[in-house]
Design a protein around this motif. Structure first.
Motif, PDB file in Angstrom:
ATOM      1  N   ILE A 243       0.844  -1.201   0.000  1.00 28.77           N
ATOM      2  CA  ILE A 243       0.000   0.000   0.000  1.00 28.77           C
ATOM      3  C   ILE A 243       0.881   1.253   0.000  1.00 28.77           C
ATOM      4  O   ILE A 243       1.695   1.436   0.892  1.00 28.77           O
ATOM      5  N   ASN A 244       0.713   2.104  -1.004  1.00 34.77           N
ATOM      6  CA  ASN A 244       1.400   3.396  -1.042  1.00 34.77           C
ATOM      7  C   ASN A 244       0.389   4.521  -1.052  1.00 34.77           C
ATOM      8  O   ASN A 244      -0.504   4.528  -1.913  1.00 34.77           O
ATOM      9  N   GLY A 245       0.551   5.456  -0.129  1.00 33.34           N
ATOM     10  CA  GLY A 245      -0.371   6.593  -0.098  1.00 33.34           C
ATOM     11  C   GLY A 245      -1.801   6.153   0.103  1.00 33.34           C
ATOM     12  O   GLY A 245      -2.740   6.799  -0.365  1.00 33.34           O
ATOM     13  N   GLY A 246      -1.982   5.014   0.768  1.00 29.09           N
ATOM     14  CA  GLY A 246      -3.323   4.540   1.073  1.00 29.09           C
ATOM     15  C   GLY A 246      -3.950   3.683  -0.017  1.00 29.09           C
ATOM     16  O   GLY A 246      -5.056   3.173   0.142  1.00 29.09           O
ATOM     17  N   ILE A 247      -3.223   3.514  -1.142  1.00 27.25           N
ATOM     18  CA  ILE A 247      -3.790   2.820  -2.306  1.00 27.25           C
ATOM     19  C   ILE A 247      -2.969   1.567  -2.596  1.00 27.25           C
ATOM     20  O   ILE A 247      -1.736   1.591  -2.508  1.00 27.25           O
ATOM     21  N   SER A 248      -3.642   0.476  -2.944  1.00 20.14           N
ATOM     22  CA  SER A 248      -2.937  -0.766  -3.248  1.00 20.14           C
ATOM     23  C   SER A 248      -1.971  -0.536  -4.406  1.00 20.14           C
ATOM     24  O   SER A 248      -2.315   0.119  -5.385  1.00 20.14           O
ATOM     25  N   ASN A 249      -0.731  -1.056  -4.270  1.00 19.77           N
ATOM     26  CA  ASN A 249       0.272  -0.812  -5.318  1.00 19.77           C
ATOM     27  C   ASN A 249       0.528  -2.044  -6.175  1.00 19.77           C
ATOM     28  O   ASN A 249       1.502  -2.085  -6.932  1.00 19.77           O
ATOM     29  N   GLY A 250      -0.325  -3.055  -6.040  1.00 19.87           N
ATOM     30  CA  GLY A 250      -0.197  -4.230  -6.897  1.00 19.87           C
ATOM     31  C   GLY A 250       0.626  -5.347  -6.279  1.00 19.87           C
ATOM     32  O   GLY A 250       0.562  -6.489  -6.724  1.00 19.87           O
ATOM     33  N   ASN A 251       1.413  -5.019  -5.257  1.00 21.11           N
ATOM     34  CA  ASN A 251       2.145  -6.052  -4.535  1.00 21.11           C
ATOM     35  C   ASN A 251       1.234  -6.663  -3.473  1.00 21.11           C
ATOM     36  O   ASN A 251       0.133  -6.171  -3.219  1.00 21.11           O
TER      37      ASN A 251
END
Lengths: 322, 322, 322, 322
Positions: free
Chosen positions: B250-258
């Protein structure tokens, strides 16, 4: 969404490098005395300027355009905004191709199909915590008897904050920390079972603060090592005082009259001057990235007041829901 | 309140010793194939009966009275309920005067002015997690590609679960544990800045589960000891794969695909057979309390599927909001 | 969505030809005395059986499975359901190809991609108003001093209800009517500016009742013909009593202490035995349609209690928000 | 509360005689092209200055401080505000003792315990409709294919608008009117059963507009006089076109692809120069009241664009919920 709360409902707006950041507060009762001076102390605590914090210094003077008249709240929406003056947007151009590790550059770009304003971290920037602090100043007025004590208890794994920060500065690197918030003089009965427990609401807003990666209440992760007989807080008087406070002042999601205690962990600032080896999405090759913009070596130094006022927002909301 | 979610909105009802527990789901799309058999596997994972779990064994057969027709969802509210059969309410009478340490007996009594049904823990009971598991079964159908892997990684501070539980049983005591949930095959873009970040929504529902006292994402509290250069997850390919996963996906509150990775800590069961010295609110004196009702020595053994399905509820909701 | 309200939040479930219809109420205060008998009078008012109403007669016995214990509300979700027994689903098969004029057959089919259960009108059926009536019984207990008087003031354009209904029966046709609701003993201050005015909230729920096509408050559409000096209700005493009540008891969206008065118009029942010339979506040709299922000649005869209890739901919600 | 909508959520702020009025829009998709010029036409339609409208003329230039960057929406909260310049607050002092008939002076005073800013009507003022118009401009961009046609169809009971207004001016009195809104090119499937029907959502926002006292869809109150065979709109082609449109384009709460048609009634402006005999709450005696402030003789002249843009807000919200 940019809206949080039920009875004390806040909507934040703006972005790091837009004209302003601000907050609208819907649901504040009428008749509460508030002046622009009331914001000074808390805003000052959040401000940069100290060793280990960014050189982007903003005046952070609140502009109140609605909801306060003759020094009192009117029951109408309270609108507070802050100008962004000290902006250097050119610093941020290259991150379109080389998203900064740890930042929302990539996720924001994909989610908003390239239309979001990611300069300065855009909407995920630490700058967005200024409206949170301002809303918390109002929230505290709604629950004036509740006392907050919030401080950084560890930086970079150490209690010697100065040294940890200085080391990081020398290395062009960054450090995080752990913040503890203690809330006293809070009556029994705040919080709603099942879903809007005190812990649920506090954690919800805490993870909105950029860089928070964990939260624990009372004894927190340590309870995993305890027996029930050690962990249970036995009652000792008619007020419900407990001999220990492993529960952090919350039973079954509801405040039990003892001190509410929680800790959050703040990650090291993602923006670092030190060279990082990461991916260039344009050339499709690994590349060296040096981030030259102004940034905090240790944003955690400025975070305690944000944590505290975010907690106040939740408690004012739960108070108004009672 | 007993309602959670935005587009996939659930309302739970019932209490531990009432007639039923249940859930209404408002917002499930039409046309999803669901049969009552689909619930069996997850409900079985939550069930008691194993060593260290309560002797209150319920059949837990879901009754679906609305929202599914000819084996498919209709777009209408889905209503699922479960009968409470195996109840021994007399076990709970004395806790009015001597509220059990660690339980919501006292806070519930004061908040609801003595009107709530606190038998079996009432609304704060672990029994209320059964509707959560059921709703999660539906939620998983909405995001069929997303894979969940959830397990208990530590009990009573130890990796040797059997021994930790047996020791606690011998001492008439209880133990807790740490649960890790890993969610893979989830695309970039789940989550809403600012307030409805993936972490905010997941933590909100996790702290609704009775006994959860902490949550951390990715490297969690360990990030407080890291430098930014260690903590940042550098990107290594066009899909946004990162070399490390300290951010927990999670980056910046949003799923990052990992992979999304988080851990929660479950406290030891509050009800223990071992004598506790606590306060009698009627006699206004300290007293010995022995809790004789049936209870789990280690509720954490049954909690992983609850955590997993609660996470599925959040992700289905965030999916439908995209 | 099937959820309405803020503090007194209801979620309805079921469909006309499913197993049950029901309602979950989240937010009802603890300690209110309610028995299953309390529902009888209002449910009877809604019941069919009289001349001009459907031959589908249901027992309509409320089953309360959560939220009431020992005759009092517990603060937990209240779950009420009603069995559907008297169902003849074969009556509804052909409407897939020939959607009934005035019904939601076509819109429901397209919106839910053929997956919704449209038998008996499915979720848009008048049967869904039974849970509304039940929730209203609870709502009235929250505001016991408020008095409701609701009646049909016109049927088929006439004050002679019997004749209008008999004429329609003879012609295998249907009629609608106008219902007036008067709410007295309501204090000043219900309603929230700006968006949640009393009128906004009442109209919101009224248009959820199938067949309502208009609403007006106080003098309603007649105000368009008045001068301000005629329309304004001048105050005559310290309680805020007004000489006239053209505003229908609401100023600036907030109850002004005078009687709240509104009228709604109910369209003629869409299902009629009389032949209708409409479109067959399978053959792509105009066709004759005769609807043989059981239906009300004048659903408006059963609607006053639905209107009244829907109003009670809104007022209980606004009361709890104050 | 001052917040409306689900996916397209607006919060209005300010008051008639405060510094500004404004709106925050949370949930507008990223990438929509908008310039400050886009607001001109609709704002002009709402403006005063014509015969029969107030002499308070404001420049009404929108200030956008968040959510639009480089001429496109960013996905962030859109903040728009308008300065109040042309204020004469002394006009409003005496209404504390002698609340104006038809206004919210008394209800606002009691609800907010004397703390609200009632000058110029405060929060219930027609000035608050300016942010609604602005938000509607954005909403229309989200559903660009939908066409709106809105006009005043009757003033003071007459089709001869000029004469009706002139008569009222001569008498120092005021008049209201009826506004019809027609919305075409709207696909099947807007609206949510049960509670968030198109009619429910439209009526909810319409009654937020000061002075609206009734709303009807399609044939509206006329359906009470029809037989079912007259009222039912039979289908005539595969697109679902109906021969008549008594339902106003909505079946079962969902748009049916035909023109959405509704009418609202606007009461005569409450502020009139003509002497009114009303109650003085200080002296506790009846008194003569002459209202000297500036006001519209016929606010209905300025209301069509408000109605239209409020409808656009609802439809954009329902579109984003689909």
């Amino acid at each position: 969404m940019n809206t949080f709360g039920n009875k004390f409902k806040i909507t934040i707006s703006g972005s790091s490098h837009g004209k302003t950041v601000g907050v609208d507060i819907d649901g504040c009762p009428a008749g509460i005395a508030i002046t622009e001076n009331d914001f000074s102390a808390d805003i000052l605590k959040r401000k940069s300027g100290k060793v280990g914090t960014t050189q982007r210094i903003e005046s952070d003077v609140p502009q109140i355009s609605s909801g306060i008249s003759d020094g009192k709240t009117t029951g109408n929406t309270i609108s507070i905004s802050f100008e962004n003056k000290n902006i250097r947007s050119k610093d941020y151009d290259k991150f379109n191709d080389i998203p900064r590790p740890g930042h929302a550059d990539l996720t924001g770009k994909i989610k908003y199909k390239g239309q979001s304003d990611q300069r300065g971290g855009g909407q995920s920037s630490g700058r967005m915590t200024l409206p949170i602090v301002a809303a918390g100043v109002i929230a505290k007025k709604i629950i004036p008897d509740v006392k907050f004590s919030t401080c950084l208890i560890e930086v970079g794994g150490s209690k010697d904050f100065d040294k940890a920060v200085e080391d990081a500065i020398k290395e062009n690197d960054s450090v995080g920390g752990i913040i503890e918030c203690r809330i006293s003089n809070i009556p029994i009965g705040f919080g709603e079972p099942f879903f809007d427990s005190v812990e649920s609401m506090l954690s919800h807003i805490m993870f909105s603060i950029p860089g928070i990666k964990g939260i624990e209440f009372g004894a927190g992760f340590e309870v995993a090592k305890m027996k029930g007989s050690e962990c249970n807080d036995v009652f000792i008087d008619t007020k419900g005082t407990t001999a220990t406070n492993n529960a952090g002042g919350i039973n079954g999601g509801i405040s039990n009259g003892n001190e509410i205690v929680f800790r959050v962990v703040v990650k090291p600032t993602s923006s670092i001057g030190k060279t990082q080896r990461t991916f260039n999405f344009k050339t499709k090759e690994m590349t060296d990235l040096v981030i030259e913009g102004r940034h905090d070596t240790c944003f955690a130094l400025r975070t305690p007041i944000i944590v505290e006022n975010a907690a106040a927002i939740v408690l004012a909301d739960l108070f108004l829901r009672k």
